[in-house]
Design an enzyme around this catalytic site. Structure first.
Site, PDB file in Angstrom:
ATOM      1  N   CYS A   1      -7.850 -28.854  45.652  1.00 20.61           N
ATOM      2  CA  CYS A   1      -9.115 -28.214  45.296  1.00 20.61           C
ATOM      3  C   CYS A   1      -8.988 -26.752  45.679  1.00 20.61           C
ATOM      4  CB  CYS A   1     -10.242 -28.878  46.082  1.00 20.61           C
ATOM      5  SG  CYS A   1     -11.848 -28.084  45.890  1.00 20.61           S
TER       6      CYS A   1
ATOM      7  N   ASP B   1     -10.112 -33.765  47.016  1.00 21.43           N
ATOM      8  CA  ASP B   1     -10.835 -32.802  46.174  1.00 21.43           C
ATOM      9  C   ASP B   1     -12.331 -33.009  46.394  1.00 21.43           C
ATOM     10  OD1 ASP B   1     -11.247 -30.796  44.145  1.00 21.43           O
ATOM     11  OD2 ASP B   1     -11.812 -32.393  42.774  1.00 21.43           O
TER      12      ASP B   1
ATOM     13  N   GLU C   1     -17.339 -32.041  33.976  1.00 17.91           N
ATOM     14  CA  GLU C   1     -17.820 -33.273  34.612  1.00 17.91           C
ATOM     15  C   GLU C   1     -18.803 -34.037  33.730  1.00 17.91           C
ATOM     16  OE1 GLU C   1     -18.600 -33.320  38.727  1.00 17.91           O
ATOM     17  OE2 GLU C   1     -16.465 -32.894  38.979  1.00 17.91           O
TER      18      GLU C   1
ATOM     19  N   CYS D   1      -8.594 -23.649  39.120  1.00 21.08           N
ATOM     20  CA  CYS D   1      -9.521 -24.739  39.441  1.00 21.08           C
ATOM     21  C   CYS D   1      -8.874 -26.013  38.922  1.00 21.08           C
ATOM     22  CB  CYS D   1     -10.874 -24.516  38.762  1.00 21.08           C
ATOM     23  SG  CYS D   1     -12.014 -25.893  38.983  1.00 21.08           S
TER      24      CYS D   1
END
Ligand code: DGL
Length: 276
Positions: free
Chosen positions: A76, A13, A161, A195
């Site tokens: 990914c 990924d 993230e 995603c």
């Protein structure tokens, strides 16, 4: 010169998202060995051009091949959308035609066919995935009667993230992008979360999606698809070693990857920094 002996399954990924897929592989297929590679130093891939994502992904695949992987999964969507076909068609025949590289878009497109009743499907993903039109193209090939609608969600990956996805500020962006998708048709009854970061935000976004709309989260779908693939391809399955080990690699600082990766993988991990 590449070695032909059996090796671990490679999982790639751009960063952390593929860990949600690996977690499910480990649950469904615990006996195999895995190497996870996150290209954190160059993530996110979502806004990058086709050529750049292709180049980066090919470097990652070559690295995993050199570590003995006979099978690599691009966990990914952005890499699957922009690099998979070229790698399968142009690079694999030159590198080693017996090795395999799989992606996440086709299995997700296959899953949608059995779930939608209205035959109208929404797709949420990074800008790169949406602009590539990979989902509409793949769904059209498999189910010509299904209509697709897409919405890019450029801020969702950074929100995940940076661990901001549980906060009220994040809701503004979730609601805005979901509204933009749902305003395209009243008949959407299934949404693909296109995603690999999105399995983490299912609860956070569910409140903006009417309960009659089904959400397809990729973690289980891709693991089901790998299980099926290994059953149907004994010649590849025989080339995957089975000692139950996992090695984590990142192109950025390993301490940071290990700490943040735990959020995605759900367990403590130890990683090693590599260069591509
Ligand atoms: N994990 C990537 C995907 O599934 C998104 C992150 C990125 O933009 O690099 O598309």
């Amino acid at each position: 010169m590449l070695n032909n002996s059996p090796g671990p399954i490679g999982v790639f990924d751009s960063g952390y998202g593929g860990l949600t897929i690996l977690k499910e592989f480990k649950k469904q297929l615990p006996e195999y060995d895995y190497i996870y590679l996150g290209d954190n130093a160059r993530a996110p891939y979502g806004g990058r051009s086709f050529y750049v994502v292709y180049q980066y992904t090919l470097q990652a695949v070559n690295h995993l091949f050199s570590q003995g992987c006979q099978l690599v999964v691009l966990a990914c969507n952005t890499a699957s959308a922009k690099a998979l076909r070229t790698i399968q068609q142009n690079d694999l025949p030159k590198i080693d035609s017996k090795r395999r590289v799989l992606g996440v878009i086709r299995p997700s497109a296959e899953a949608v066919g059995n779930l939608t009743k209205s035959r109208e499907v929404g797709i949420l993903g990074t800008t790169g995935t949406v602009l590539s039109e990979s989902y509409p193209i793949e769904i059209q090939k498999l189910f010509p009667d299904i209509k697709t609608y897409q919405q890019a969600c450029p801020l969702w990956v950074p929100l995940v993230e940076n661990e901001e996805y549980k906060n009220a500020g994040a809701d503004y962006f979730f609601e805005k992008d979901i509204r933009a998708l749902l305003s395209q048709s009243k008949n959407i009854d299934t949404i693909i979360l296109g995603c690999t970061h999105y399995p983490l935000i299912v609860d956070a976004i569910r409140k903006f999606i009417p309960s009659n709309i089904k959400l397809i989260s990729q973690d289980t779908i891709i693991a089901d698809s790998l299980t099926d693939y290994l059953n149907r391809h004994p010649e590849i399955e025989n080339k995957c070693t089975k000692n139950g080990t996992i090695k984590f690699e990142t192109t950025d600082i390993s301490d940071v990857f290990s700490a943040r990766g735990e959020i995605f993988y759900g367990k403590k991990i130890e990683s090693e920094q590599i260069t591509l």
